[in-house]
Structure formats: C-alpha cells, structure tokens
Write a protein that holds these residues in place. Structure first.
Motif, PDB file in Angstrom:
ATOM      1  N   GLU A  67      51.221  21.571  46.164  1.00  0.00           N
ATOM      2  CA  GLU A  67      50.113  21.265  45.265  1.00  0.00           C
ATOM      3  C   GLU A  67      50.324  19.928  44.557  1.00  0.00           C
ATOM      4  N   SER A  68      51.582  19.601  44.256  1.00  0.00           N
ATOM      5  CA  SER A  68      51.863  18.324  43.597  1.00  0.00           C
ATOM      6  C   SER A  68      51.540  17.152  44.505  1.00  0.00           C
ATOM      7  N   MET A  69      51.897  17.270  45.766  1.00  0.00           N
ATOM      8  CA  MET A  69      51.548  16.230  46.726  1.00  0.00           C
ATOM      9  C   MET A  69      50.030  16.080  46.814  1.00  0.00           C
ATOM     10  N   LEU A  70      49.331  17.204  46.856  1.00  0.00           N
ATOM     11  CA  LEU A  70      47.877  17.172  46.999  1.00  0.00           C
ATOM     12  C   LEU A  70      47.202  16.574  45.771  1.00  0.00           C
ATOM     13  N   THR A  71      47.779  16.790  44.595  1.00  0.00           N
ATOM     14  CA  THR A  71      47.233  16.179  43.380  1.00  0.00           C
ATOM     15  C   THR A  71      47.279  14.658  43.477  1.00  0.00           C
ATOM     16  N   ILE A  72      48.408  14.145  43.934  1.00  0.00           N
ATOM     17  CA  ILE A  72      48.534  12.700  44.107  1.00  0.00           C
ATOM     18  C   ILE A  72      47.593  12.210  45.193  1.00  0.00           C
ATOM     19  N   ALA A  73      47.488  12.975  46.280  1.00  0.00           N
ATOM     20  CA  ALA A  73      46.591  12.599  47.373  1.00  0.00           C
ATOM     21  C   ALA A  73      45.140  12.541  46.911  1.00  0.00           C
ATOM     22  N   GLN A  74      44.739  13.519  46.116  1.00  0.00           N
ATOM     23  CA  GLN A  74      43.367  13.548  45.603  1.00  0.00           C
ATOM     24  C   GLN A  74      43.094  12.331  44.717  1.00  0.00           C
ATOM     25  N   ASN A  75      44.048  12.007  43.854  1.00  0.00           N
ATOM     26  CA  ASN A  75      43.887  10.831  42.998  1.00  0.00           C
ATOM     27  C   ASN A  75      43.812   9.552  43.825  1.00  0.00           C
ATOM     28  N   ARG A  76      44.630   9.482  44.868  1.00  0.00           N
ATOM     29  CA  ARG A  76      44.596   8.310  45.742  1.00  0.00           C
ATOM     30  C   ARG A  76      43.233   8.190  46.418  1.00  0.00           C
ATOM     31  N   SER A  77      42.703   9.299  46.887  1.00  0.00           N
ATOM     32  CA  SER A  77      41.394   9.292  47.538  1.00  0.00           C
ATOM     33  C   SER A  77      40.302   8.789  46.593  1.00  0.00           C
ATOM     34  N   ILE A  78      40.346   9.268  45.359  1.00  0.00           N
ATOM     35  CA  ILE A  78      39.356   8.833  44.361  1.00  0.00           C
ATOM     36  C   ILE A  78      39.485   7.339  44.086  1.00  0.00           C
ATOM     37  N   GLU A  79      40.739   6.870  43.932  1.00  0.00           N
ATOM     38  CA  GLU A  79      40.975   5.460  43.650  1.00  0.00           C
ATOM     39  C   GLU A  79      40.449   4.562  44.766  1.00  0.00           C
ATOM     40  N   HIS A  80      40.513   5.054  46.003  1.00  0.00           N
ATOM     41  CA  HIS A  80      40.081   4.252  47.141  1.00  0.00           C
ATOM     42  C   HIS A  80      38.622   4.506  47.512  1.00  0.00           C
TER      43      HIS A  80
END
Length: 245
Positions: A67-80
C-alpha cells in the motif's frame, strides 16, 4: 512494519540506475500502442513504469502488494497528469482484471515469489486476464546472478541522504538468496535513522520459465538478454521474456 512500507520512501533513489525507458521501449516495440489498449503493470512499485506507459498512450492499471508503494505511485500519477487505476493485490492472486492486452512484471519482481507453484499460479492468472493475442513481458534473474554474483556481498551504497549495507546469504532452496539490508536515512534535522529490511528471492533455469509458459497455454515465447545492454553469453544476469496468448 510490513515489507516495503519504509523501503517504499527511498526506493526511487536506490533504483535511479534502472533504465526504465528502455524497458518501456522493449514493450512498445512488440505491443504498439493503439486506442484503448489496456496494460497491467504488475508489481508496479512506485509507478515509474506505469506513468511511462500511461504517457505513451496505454490505458494502465498498476498492481502491487504494498500500500505504501501504491500511495507513492498514485501521487506520481497525479503529478504527471496521468489517469491510472491502482490495485493492491499479490501477483499470484490476481482477480477482477480481464481483457487486458499487455501485462508487465518488471525488474525481477517475479523472483520474489517463494515457490514455483506461485510462479505457475501467476502465469495462469495472467493468461486468464489477457485478451486473445495479449502479451506478457517480464524479466528474471539468471542462475549466474543468483549463484555467482549475489553471494559475493556485502554490497554498499551511499549518496547525500541514503546509505546502506547489503548482506546476502544463500537460501536453502536452489538458486535462492536472502537479502538483509541495513539502511541509514537522513531526516529533516540532519540525523540518520537506521532501519532494516529482509527480502528473499528465488529463480529457476530459463527453460523452467519458458516451458511453464507453454504449458499454461501461451502460443509463443521469446527470450532476450539485451534489453538494457548487451550481456556476455557466459555472464548473463537478467533474462527478458515475452509470451503471447
């Protein structure tokens, strides 16, 4: 704390030397982007590849157990500015995903499965999830890397904020390794926090993977060792495998 929970926040700095762009190019060369082409990035981690695929034009689903990895992934997706669906699942227990055109398991993620039965279950579930003509792309450690390179630890790493000492020990099963890593991470005050991570990886002869893929039902299987760079035939560390349903 669960596996990868703290590791997730320093993962990107430690993986900065991985040529993700070359991985994406390998996939795109054999699975050209088309309108509505669905791609599932299995073991997506912090979403670096997921974002690359989404920016290229795929309709992307990112899947990871952390879940921690996915939280970072979600934030990265939003940023991009990409629209990616993220799902918390184990690769050997994939469900609810179907009619995808491309499945990717990148950067030796499949080597974290502890048994060959889990590898088989993963291939079977991906085969079911793929549409007709769908393609699976993944990479695995070679026997040479597992048996000759990893046991030569410890390995060390240091930059301005992170340092680690990485000890390795052969596992009881053939071609397996225990990774015990001690991290020192600088916090906002300048002090270093110490924490430890333990991981286990296992690989198999190349033929075990290719034969299993055919047994599961994949119509064709191809292997490369030169996606990142050309490797000496006697010192291949990573195999890249593509299978078509």
């Amino acid at each position: 704390m669960a596996m990868y929970d703290r590791f997730a926040f320093i993962y990107d700095s430690l993986m900065s030397d991985i040529p993700y762009d070359k991985y994406a190019e390998w996939v795109q060369a054999s699975a050209p982007i088309a309108a509505g082409k669905r791609l599932v990035d299995i073991g997506c981690g912090t979403g670096v590849l997921s974002v690359l695929f989404a920016k290229a034009g795929y309709d992307v689903i990112g899947l990871d157990l952390s879940e921690s990895m996915l939280t970072i992934a979600q934030n990265r997706s939003i940023e991009h500015g990409t629209d990616i669906s993220f799902v918390c699942q184990s690769m050997s227990e994939i469900e609810g995903i179907d009619e995808v055109n491309v499945a990717v398991i990148a950067i030796d993620s499949i080597n974290y499965l502890e048994t060959f039965e889990e590898v088989e279950e993963t291939f079977e579930r991906i085969f079911t999830a793929l549409a007709s003509g769908g393609q699976l792309f993944f990479d695995v450690h070679s026997l040479y890397k597992m048996d000759e390179i990893y046991p030569n630890g410890p390995f060390t790493f240091e930059d301005e904020q992170v340092a680690y000492i990485w000890h390795t020990e052969k596992g009881e099963e053939a071609h397996s390794i225990y990774h015990d890593i001690t991290f020192f991470v600088q916090d906002e005050t300048g002090y270093y926090e110490r924490f430890e991570e333990s991981h286990y990886q296992r690989t198999y002869p190349l033929e075990s993977y290719t034969d299993l893929l055919k047994q599961v039902g994949f119509a064709s299987v191809t292997v490369s060792s030169a996606v990142f760079s050309k490797q000496d035939d006697e010192e291949i560390e990573r195999y890249f495998i593509q299978a078509t349903k």
